[in-house]
Design a protein around this motif. Structure first.
Motif, PDB file in Angstrom:
ATOM      1  N   ALA A  41       4.649  13.001  -2.150  1.00 42.79           N
ATOM      2  CA  ALA A  41       5.262  11.951  -2.280  1.00 42.79           C
ATOM      3  C   ALA A  41       5.563  11.688  -1.122  1.00 42.79           C
ATOM      4  N   GLU A  42       7.607  12.743  -0.916  1.00 38.18           N
ATOM      5  CA  GLU A  42       7.493  12.744  -0.284  1.00 38.18           C
ATOM      6  C   GLU A  42       6.697  12.756   1.558  1.00 38.18           C
ATOM      7  N   LYS A  43       5.674  13.465   1.105  1.00 43.08           N
ATOM      8  CA  LYS A  43       4.978  13.800   2.550  1.00 43.08           C
ATOM      9  C   LYS A  43       4.219  11.940   2.981  1.00 43.08           C
ATOM     10  N   ILE A  44       3.929  11.451   2.001  1.00 44.82           N
ATOM     11  CA  ILE A  44       3.963   9.394   2.647  1.00 44.82           C
ATOM     12  C   ILE A  44       4.470   8.701   3.008  1.00 44.82           C
TER      13      ILE A  44
ATOM     14  N   ARG B 284       1.226  -1.042   0.018  1.00 42.73           N
ATOM     15  CA  ARG B 284      -0.153   0.293   0.182  1.00 42.73           C
ATOM     16  C   ARG B 284       0.660   0.998   0.284  1.00 42.73           C
ATOM     17  N   ILE B 285       1.770   1.081   0.799  1.00 37.25           N
ATOM     18  CA  ILE B 285       2.884   2.210   1.063  1.00 37.25           C
ATOM     19  C   ILE B 285       3.415   2.737  -0.938  1.00 37.25           C
ATOM     20  N   VAL B 286       3.802   2.209  -0.828  1.00 33.35           N
ATOM     21  CA  VAL B 286       5.032   1.850  -2.610  1.00 33.35           C
ATOM     22  C   VAL B 286       3.339   2.272  -3.595  1.00 33.35           C
TER      23      VAL B 286
ATOM     24  N   GLY C 210       9.482   2.422   3.691  1.00 33.76           N
ATOM     25  CA  GLY C 210       9.183   4.142   4.232  1.00 33.76           C
ATOM     26  C   GLY C 210       9.882   5.356   3.923  1.00 33.76           C
ATOM     27  N   ARG C 211      11.615   4.425   4.576  1.00 42.26           N
ATOM     28  CA  ARG C 211      12.684   5.541   4.860  1.00 42.26           C
ATOM     29  C   ARG C 211      13.181   4.679   3.760  1.00 42.26           C
TER      30      ARG C 211
END
Length: 239
Positions: A61-64, A45-47, A74-75
C-alpha cells in the motif's frame, strides 16, 4: 475585432487594469481546471488500490501511495503508511497533518479571485465617474448646448458606462470560478475524511489490534517458560 478594440480604448485608462485582472483570472481558472481534472480523474482508482492493498500488505500500500505522491490524495495516504508501527493516534495525526497541508494547496488562487470580485466593479465605477467628469467638462453650458454637443455628451456617457459593464463582467467571471473551486474543495474535505477513517479502521483491525493480542500472548507465555525452567533447575539441584 475593431469594434472591441474601439470600445476598449473608449473605456479609458481604467480598462487596462481590468484587462490585467481578466487575464490573471483566466490564467488562474485554467491552472485550477488542470489541477482538479487530474485529481478527480485519478483519485478514486488510487484510493481503491491503496485500501485494497492495505488489507493484506502495508508495504505494498505504501508503494502504491508513493507512486501517486504527485497528487494530493497520494501524499495524504502516504503520510501515515510511512510510519513504523505507529499507534492509531499517531496514524490519525499523520493523516490530519497531511490533509491540512493539502487543503492549503487546494485553496490556491482563492484570495486572488476574492480580490478580483471586490475590486473589478469598483474599477468599473471609477472609470464611469472619470468618464462622466470629462464629458461634462467638455460641455459648453454657458453658451447653450447645441444638438451636436448633446449628441457628443450622450456618446460620452455611453462610453463611460463601458468600464462599469466590463468591471461587472470580470467580477462575475471571477465569482463563478471561485464558487466552483469552493464546491470542489468542500467535496474533497469530506472525501479525505471518509478515506482517512477507512484507512485508519483497516490499520486498527487488521494490523494494530492483532499485534497487541500476539504480544500479550507471548508476554503471558514467557513467565510460564521461566517458571518451568526454574522448577527443572530446582529438581536437578535437589537430586
Amino acid at each position: 475585432m475593431n469594434r472591441i478594440y474601439d470600445m476598449f480604448i473608449a473605456g479609458g485608462p481604467v480598462m487596462w487594469p481590468l484587462l490585467a485582472l481578466s487575464i490573471f483570472t483566466f490564467t488562474t481558472a485554467f491552472e485550477r481546471i488542470w489541477f482538479w481534472s487530474r485529481l478527480l480523474s485519478q483519485e478514486s482508482r488510487i484510493v481503491h488500490d491503496v485500501l485494497d492493498a492495505a488489507r493484506y500488505n502495508l508495504h505494498e500500500a505504501e508503494k502504491i501511495a508513493q507512486h501517486a505522491r504527485f497528487l494530493p490524495i497520494g501524499r495524504f495516504l502516504l503520510a501515515p503508511l510511512q510510519l513504523k508501527r505507529p499507534t492509531p493516534e499517531t496514524f490519525r495525526l499523520a493523516m490530519e497533518a497531511a490533509g491540512d497541508k493539502e487543503f492549503v494547496q487546494m485553496r490556491k488562487g482563492d484570495k486572488f479571485l476574492e480580490t478580483v470580485v471586490a475590486i473589478a466593479p469598483l474599477l468599473g465605477l471609477l472609470g464611469t465617474v472619470t468618464g462622466l467628469i470629462n464629458t461634462f467638462n467638455n460641455l459648453n453650458i454657458g453658451g447653450g448646448a447645441s444638438a451636436e454637443q448633446a449628441t457628443k455628451a450622450a456618446a460620452g456617457i455611453g462610453e463611460a458606462l463601458i468600464t462599469t459593464a466590463t468591471g461587472m463582467i470580470v467580477a462575475i467571471l471571477a465569482l463563478l470560478v471561485f464558487r466552483v473551486l469552493v464546491t470542489f474543495q468542500a467535496q474533497q474535505v469530506e472525501y479525505f475524511s471518509e478515506v482517512g477513517s477507512e484507512l485508519e479502521l483497516i490499520y486498527r483491525q487488521v494490523w494494530y489490534e492483532p499485534s497487541l493480542v500476539k504480544e500479550e500472548s507471548e508476554a503471558r507465555a514467557l513467565p510460564d517458560s521461566t517458571s518451568n525452567y526454574a522448577n527443572e533447575t530446582f529438581a536437578v539441584e535437589e537430586y
